[in-house]
Design an enzyme around this catalytic site. Structure first.
Site, PDB file in Angstrom:
ATOM      1  N   SER A 158      46.858  38.066  33.859  1.00 41.12           N
ATOM      2  CA  SER A 158      46.278  37.121  32.910  1.00 41.12           C
ATOM      3  C   SER A 158      45.020  37.697  32.277  1.00 41.12           C
ATOM      4  O   SER A 158      44.297  38.484  32.900  1.00 41.12           O
ATOM      5  CB  SER A 158      45.926  35.821  33.650  1.00 41.12           C
ATOM      6  OG  SER A 158      45.101  34.995  32.876  1.00 41.12           O
ATOM      7  N   TYR A 162      41.546  30.534  39.912  1.00 39.42           N
ATOM      8  CA  TYR A 162      42.823  31.037  39.388  1.00 39.42           C
ATOM      9  C   TYR A 162      42.651  32.448  38.838  1.00 39.42           C
ATOM     10  O   TYR A 162      43.411  33.365  39.170  1.00 39.42           O
ATOM     11  CB  TYR A 162      43.360  30.113  38.284  1.00 39.42           C
ATOM     12  CG  TYR A 162      44.422  30.770  37.445  1.00 39.42           C
ATOM     13  CD1 TYR A 162      45.698  30.985  37.958  1.00 39.42           C
ATOM     14  CD2 TYR A 162      44.138  31.202  36.151  1.00 39.42           C
ATOM     15  CE1 TYR A 162      46.670  31.623  37.190  1.00 39.42           C
ATOM     16  CE2 TYR A 162      45.105  31.837  35.386  1.00 39.42           C
ATOM     17  CZ  TYR A 162      46.365  32.047  35.906  1.00 39.42           C
ATOM     18  OH  TYR A 162      47.322  32.686  35.154  1.00 39.42           O
ATOM     19  N   LYS A 188      44.182  36.382  40.111  1.00 39.75           N
ATOM     20  CA  LYS A 188      44.857  37.392  39.295  1.00 39.75           C
ATOM     21  C   LYS A 188      44.129  38.731  39.388  1.00 39.75           C
ATOM     22  O   LYS A 188      44.758  39.793  39.486  1.00 39.75           O
ATOM     23  CB  LYS A 188      44.958  36.921  37.844  1.00 39.75           C
ATOM     24  CG  LYS A 188      45.906  35.754  37.630  1.00 39.75           C
ATOM     25  CD  LYS A 188      47.339  36.107  38.014  1.00 39.75           C
ATOM     26  CE  LYS A 188      48.311  34.988  37.752  1.00 39.75           C
ATOM     27  NZ  LYS A 188      49.687  35.307  38.189  1.00 39.75           N
TER      28      LYS A 188
END
Length: 337
Positions: free
Chosen positions: A124, A149, A153
């Site tokens: 991402s 989040y 990643k």
């Protein structure tokens, strides 16, 4: 070539399954349906005119994962399976660390053990945090992620790189997605968020369909031309095709290979521009209001995609208008049901 698609019933995963079949690959899905619907499998059958094999299992189950690899004679993996809501990750970080990092580590264990080498990882643009220079290329220094989040990643990318540095024969590509939107042009598959959408476009389409009272734009006091966040919105079909390009590239590489690619359009579009474009192309007036900033949101980010074009032979082709028309066509279809 059989490809295991973890999270293959999800938004990006399902569209990638379509493009894999179109490119001559044989995808097998593993998905625990914690954030997807089994109706997606019917949509895939309508598009592809055949059933796609699907295991309703969790990627954190090591023994199950290994059995699927062996039984299906898997030769490559596209790893989507992860929790992905920025806001939820701020509220419940342990859930995200346990699932997103845990499943990736287990996948690597099984691949190393069984000698399966090809892996495309769903990363991402959140790994860039709030970059000092916009737009970003793959050499842009990663800043601290603005959410758990995003941290998962970045950590997974580090784990993948460290695995290659250790001498593993794996061949890995991390695709750093920007903001996928839209739906398949057939409207047989699209974005199906559980509960209240955490992504902008499904919230817009649900508001337009009368399922939500109004859209809240989180903040209009950012340092951008109209004060709203700037993102790089890419059609999900273009994004899906990038995974096929990545697999094709991996097949040509020698063992012990790792690289990263930005997957976006290269255009920065503000939240308010997106709202206005949706209204224009679909001839709909949206009920929206300006609210406070949302924790974990990056102010602005969009991609330089030259590397993907030059090395993978891939570039985004669909326009923002096409993306928003497809998203609305999909919403109208599922609302009728």
């Amino acid at each position: 070539m059989k490809i295991l698609v973890t999270g293959g019933a999800g938004f990006i995963g399902s569209h990638t399954v379509v493009e894999l079949v179109n490119a001559g690959y044989d995808p097998v899905i593993i998905d625990d349906f914690s954030n997807s619907e089994k109706s997606v499998l019917k949509g895939l059958k309508k598009i592809l005119k055949k059933n796609i094999k699907c295991y309703s299992k969790n990627c954190n189950d090591l023994k199950t994962l290994e059995k699927i690899f062996i039984d299906e004679n898997i030769e490559g993996v596209i790893h989507f399976a992860a929790y992905k809501a920025v806001g939820e990750s701020v509220q419940n970080p342990l859930k995200y660390y346990e699932n997103n990092i845990g499943s990736t580590v287990k996948l690597l264990h099984v691949m190393n053990k069984l000698g399966i080498k090809n892996l495309v990882f769903s990363s991402s643009c959140t790994v860039y945090g709030q970059p000092e220079i916009i737009p970003v290329d793959e050499n842009t220094p990663r800043q601290p992620a603005t959410s758990p989040y995003g941290s998962t990643k970045a950590m997974c990318e580090d784990i993948l790189r460290d695995t290659i540095v250790s001498g593993s024969p794996l061949k890995i590509i991390s695709l750093r997605y920007f903001n996928p939107i839209g739906a398949h042009p057939t409207a047989h598959i699209g974005e199906l968020p559980n509960g209240v959408p955490s992504n902008l476009v499904p919230y817009i389409t649900q508001t337009a369909a009368g399922l939500r009272e109004k859209l809240t734009v989180f903040g209009n006091d950012y340092n951008t031309p109209d004060g709203t966040n700037i993102r790089d919105f890419i059609h999900v079909v273009d994004l899906a095709k990038a995974h096929v390009a990545a697999l094709n590239l991996l097949k040509k590489q020698a063992d012990n290979y790792y690289d990263t690619f930005n997957i976006g359009t290269g255009d920065g579009v503000s939240v308010m521009q997106l709202v206005k474009t949706f209204e224009k192309v679909n001839k709909i007036k949206l009920n929206y209001e300006i609210g406070p900033r949302r924790p974990g949101d990056t102010e602005k980010i969009y991609a330089i995609t030259t590397k993907a074009q030059e090395v993978m032979g891939w570039k985004a082709e669909k326009t923002l208008s096409e993306s928003l028309k497809d998203a609305w066509r999909w919403q109208k279809k599922i609302t009728k049901k």
